[in-house]
Design an enzyme around this catalytic site. Structure first.
Site, PDB file in Angstrom:
ATOM      1  N   ASP A  13      52.380  77.369  75.401  1.00 15.63           N
ATOM      2  CA  ASP A  13      52.633  77.378  73.949  1.00 15.63           C
ATOM      3  C   ASP A  13      52.310  76.034  73.305  1.00 15.63           C
ATOM      4  O   ASP A  13      52.904  75.660  72.290  1.00 15.63           O
ATOM      5  CB  ASP A  13      54.099  77.757  73.647  1.00 15.63           C
ATOM      6  CG  ASP A  13      54.518  79.049  74.310  1.00 15.63           C
ATOM      7  OD1 ASP A  13      53.801  80.046  74.142  1.00 15.63           O
ATOM      8  OD2 ASP A  13      55.550  79.051  75.010  1.00 15.63           O
ATOM      9  N   GLU A  14      51.360  75.308  73.870  1.00 16.18           N
ATOM     10  CA  GLU A  14      51.058  73.972  73.361  1.00 16.18           C
ATOM     11  C   GLU A  14      50.147  73.980  72.131  1.00 16.18           C
ATOM     12  O   GLU A  14      50.013  72.968  71.446  1.00 16.18           O
ATOM     13  CB  GLU A  14      50.375  73.110  74.451  1.00 16.18           C
ATOM     14  CG  GLU A  14      51.215  72.879  75.694  1.00 16.18           C
ATOM     15  CD  GLU A  14      50.886  73.885  76.781  1.00 16.18           C
ATOM     16  OE1 GLU A  14      51.322  73.673  77.928  1.00 16.18           O
ATOM     17  OE2 GLU A  14      50.190  74.888  76.484  1.00 16.18           O
ATOM     18  N   LYS A  16      46.896  75.720  72.459  1.00 19.26           N
ATOM     19  CA  LYS A  16      45.539  75.792  73.019  1.00 19.26           C
ATOM     20  C   LYS A  16      44.639  76.689  72.180  1.00 19.26           C
ATOM     21  O   LYS A  16      43.445  76.425  72.036  1.00 19.26           O
ATOM     22  CB  LYS A  16      45.599  76.309  74.457  1.00 19.26           C
ATOM     23  CG  LYS A  16      46.363  75.398  75.416  1.00 19.26           C
ATOM     24  CD  LYS A  16      46.344  75.938  76.823  1.00 19.26           C
ATOM     25  CE  LYS A  16      47.109  77.239  76.971  1.00 19.26           C
ATOM     26  NZ  LYS A  16      48.548  77.106  76.660  1.00 19.26           N
ATOM     27  N   GLY A  40      49.829  84.397  74.299  1.00 24.94           N
ATOM     28  CA  GLY A  40      49.563  84.685  72.900  1.00 24.94           C
ATOM     29  C   GLY A  40      49.045  83.444  72.205  1.00 24.94           C
ATOM     30  O   GLY A  40      49.730  82.419  72.164  1.00 24.94           O
ATOM     31  N   HIS A  41      47.819  83.499  71.699  1.00 26.13           N
ATOM     32  CA  HIS A  41      47.243  82.363  70.983  1.00 26.13           C
ATOM     33  C   HIS A  41      47.154  82.712  69.503  1.00 26.13           C
ATOM     34  O   HIS A  41      46.500  83.675  69.119  1.00 26.13           O
ATOM     35  CB  HIS A  41      45.858  82.024  71.547  1.00 26.13           C
ATOM     36  CG  HIS A  41      45.911  81.486  72.938  1.00 26.13           C
ATOM     37  ND1 HIS A  41      44.801  81.367  73.750  1.00 26.13           N
ATOM     38  CD2 HIS A  41      46.942  81.015  73.679  1.00 26.13           C
ATOM     39  CE1 HIS A  41      45.150  80.850  74.910  1.00 26.13           C
ATOM     40  NE2 HIS A  41      46.450  80.636  74.884  1.00 26.13           N
ATOM     41  N   THR A 130      57.624  88.471  80.679  1.00 26.02           N
ATOM     42  CA  THR A 130      57.326  89.180  79.435  1.00 26.02           C
ATOM     43  C   THR A 130      57.294  90.690  79.627  1.00 26.02           C
ATOM     44  O   THR A 130      57.208  91.437  78.659  1.00 26.02           O
ATOM     45  CB  THR A 130      55.959  88.741  78.878  1.00 26.02           C
ATOM     46  OG1 THR A 130      54.952  89.006  79.858  1.00 26.02           O
ATOM     47  CG2 THR A 130      55.972  87.258  78.524  1.00 26.02           C
ATOM     48  N   GLN A 226      49.043  79.958  79.363  1.00 24.82           N
ATOM     49  CA  GLN A 226      50.280  79.293  79.791  1.00 24.82           C
ATOM     50  C   GLN A 226      50.062  77.778  79.953  1.00 24.82           C
ATOM     51  O   GLN A 226      49.227  77.217  79.270  1.00 24.82           O
ATOM     52  CB  GLN A 226      50.825  79.930  81.076  1.00 24.82           C
ATOM     53  CG  GLN A 226      51.331  81.352  80.908  1.00 24.82           C
ATOM     54  CD  GLN A 226      50.266  82.399  81.141  1.00 24.82           C
ATOM     55  OE1 GLN A 226      49.391  82.264  81.972  1.00 24.82           O
ATOM     56  NE2 GLN A 226      50.331  83.472  80.389  1.00 24.82           N
ATOM     57  N   THR A 241      54.475  81.546  86.051  1.00 23.79           N
ATOM     58  CA  THR A 241      53.671  82.742  85.865  1.00 23.79           C
ATOM     59  C   THR A 241      53.076  83.144  87.218  1.00 23.79           C
ATOM     60  O   THR A 241      53.381  82.525  88.241  1.00 23.79           O
ATOM     61  CB  THR A 241      52.580  82.503  84.802  1.00 23.79           C
ATOM     62  OG1 THR A 241      51.983  83.762  84.455  1.00 23.79           O
ATOM     63  CG2 THR A 241      51.535  81.516  85.268  1.00 23.79           C
ATOM     64  N   SER A 301      54.430  84.272  70.193  1.00 28.47           N
ATOM     65  CA  SER A 301      53.540  85.221  69.528  1.00 28.47           C
ATOM     66  C   SER A 301      53.396  86.519  70.311  1.00 28.47           C
ATOM     67  O   SER A 301      52.972  87.532  69.770  1.00 28.47           O
ATOM     68  CB  SER A 301      52.165  84.579  69.316  1.00 28.47           C
ATOM     69  OG  SER A 301      51.648  84.080  70.521  1.00 28.47           O
ATOM     70  N   ARG A 305      60.271  85.821  71.290  1.00 25.79           N
ATOM     71  CA  ARG A 305      61.441  85.080  71.769  1.00 25.79           C
ATOM     72  C   ARG A 305      61.422  83.649  71.242  1.00 25.79           C
ATOM     73  O   ARG A 305      60.364  83.037  71.116  1.00 25.79           O
ATOM     74  CB  ARG A 305      61.462  85.042  73.303  1.00 25.79           C
ATOM     75  CG  ARG A 305      61.731  86.384  73.954  1.00 25.79           C
ATOM     76  CD  ARG A 305      61.802  86.255  75.472  1.00 25.79           C
ATOM     77  NE  ARG A 305      60.527  85.815  76.032  1.00 25.79           N
ATOM     78  CZ  ARG A 305      60.338  85.610  77.335  1.00 25.79           C
ATOM     79  NH1 ARG A 305      61.328  85.764  78.176  1.00 25.79           N
ATOM     80  NH2 ARG A 305      59.161  85.229  77.783  1.00 25.79           N
TER      81      ARG A 305
END
Length: 432
Positions: A13-14, A16, A40-41, A130, A226, A241, A301, A305
């Site tokens: 979630d950085e 990317k 999710g991007h 997820t 991730q 993951t 996304s 959560r």
């Protein structure tokens, strides 16, 4: 060779996706090399938000070829819907813009059912999956029972492999988890229908296509999902993951040699977040953490959560630099830190009364550490309208300079908002 890997340097979630979209302006190709629809991007272009899960983030650039490589696990129903949404909003008008590897592994409904049933069966130690079926699909690949994307286009082989898989999966679902089972004929009917829709994107050998592109001088971006700390081998296992998120896996999953990679760009937030269970040394369970969460819109996304938030962890970030071979850094969401009197940075851990500066390999030790925090003066100015580095407030540039000196790796890109235009460049992406 002009291969550039973009890798998450934290717990995912950085940002990317935004970075790949921005970089794609100078790239000829974007290759997604691992993970599945659990990623999710979120991209914002001209105020329009697009959320991608499987399609590479370069897809919003019509001139950029996007490749889904062999190391990705594909939910064919999810990607069909994703493609439809893209086409409905004016993107992906040319099917040749998206190539899907014949040897990528499929995620099927029984993988999702197993994923959800396993997590529900855990009273303690839940991973925080997820529920997208990622783990069970990679398990099938490792046990040589996977159904591949190319199998969709061979009805007889598909039926044979599906019946074999369901013998085991239905037994587990019915007898161990007391859940519903699946019928091969129903699945085959659905899969053949979706195969017809995805046929224009089928590519038998993406490895060959990528290799030829690199040799011809094309600029290729490799996009991971991730982050480093969720890597199956080098992350905070078992809270990880199901694939290798490291930069080196771009080569293995895409089917190219390591000499093809020119640089590795590590993406990190100006603070730290984590979704799901597992150790998180700098987590802020207070009003400051809530403010960062609200200001940063820290909600997944893919799942929606909320993300756990904390100060930037340099111990973990230095670890990511080492294990990925990161050559350049990109700092995202710097604007989110506006409004804090002081900003914390974790420079070391205290474990059993000793100061340590290297990340413990055991997640159980990591759970016990106390962060050693250095305090940097904050700023109050809104950064989202800043257009050049020279326009940044002095306390902000002090924070950037402090991080650069601590990390010993150049910070070449700084993001001050979700839009493409809210990106500040220190150095260009490609050397030529």
């Amino acid at each position: 060779m002009s291969g550039v890997v973009v890798v998450g340097a934290q717990w995912g979630d950085e940002g990317k996706g935004k970075l790949i979209d921005v970089f794609a302006e100078k790239a000829d190709m974007v290759v997604r090399y691992q993970g599945g629809a659990n990623a999710g991007h979120t991209l914002v272009v001209n105020g329009q938000k697009t959320v991608l899960h499987l399609v590479p983030s370069g897809i919003l650039r019509p001139e950029t070829t996007c490749v889904i490589a062999s190391g990705v696990v594909i939910d064919v129903f999810s990607i069909r819907d994703e493609i439809k949404k893209l086409k409905d909003t004016g993107f992906l008008q040319n099917p040749k813009q998206l190539l899907i590897s014949d040897t990528a592994t499929l995620i099927l409904p029984y993988h999702k059912a197993l994923d959800a049933a396993r997590e529900a069966a855990l009273s303690d130690g839940k991973i925080g999956t997820t529920g997208k079926g990622i783990g069970p699909a990679y398990e099938d690949r490792a046990s040589r029972r996977a159904i591949l994307f190319g199998d969709l286009f061979d009805k007889d082989n598909l039926k044979k492999k599906l019946e074999l898989a369901l013998t085991e999966k239905n037994f587990m679902l019915e007898n161990y988890y007391k859940g519903s089972t699946f019928k091969a004929d129903d699945l085959i009917k659905d899969l053949l229908a979706v195969a017809e829709e995805l046929a224009p994107y089928r590519t038998k050998d993406t490895s060959l296509f990528i290799s030829k592109s690199l040799k011809s001088g094309k600029r290729v971006l490799f996009e991971g999902a991730q982050g480093t700390m969720l890597d199956i081998l080098h992350g905070t296992y078992p809270f990880v993951t199901s694939s290798s998120t490291l930069a080196s896996n771009a080569c293995a999953s895409a089917g190219i040699g390591p000499a093809s990679i020119q640089k590795v760009i590590g993406v990190f937030k100006a603070y730290t977040t984590r979704v799901g269970s597992g150790p998180f040394p700098t987590e802020l369970n207070d009003e400051i953490g809530k403010k960062i969460q609200a200001d940063g819109h820290e909600f997944g996304s893919t799942t929606g959560r909320s993300r756990r938030c904390g100060w930037l962890d340099l111990v973990a970030l230095k670890y990511a630099i080492r294990v990925n071979g990161i050559t350049n850094l990109a700092m995202m969401k710097l604007d989110v830190l506006t409004g804090h009197d002081r900003i914390g940075v974790c420079t070391a851990y205290k474990l059993n009364g000793e100061i340590i500066t290297d990340l413990p390999t055991s997640p159980y030790e990591l759970e016990k550490v106390e962060p050693v925090i250095e305090w940097i003066p904050g700023w109050t100015q809104d950064l989202t309208k800043v257009k050049t580095l020279s326009d940044l407030p002095r306390p902000t540039t002090n924070y950037i300079d402090y991080l650069g000196s601590q990390l010993g790796t150049p910070i070449d890109v700084i993001s001050v908002g979700p839009g493409r235009e809210q990106t500040l460049w220190v150095k260009p992406l490609f050397n030529n």
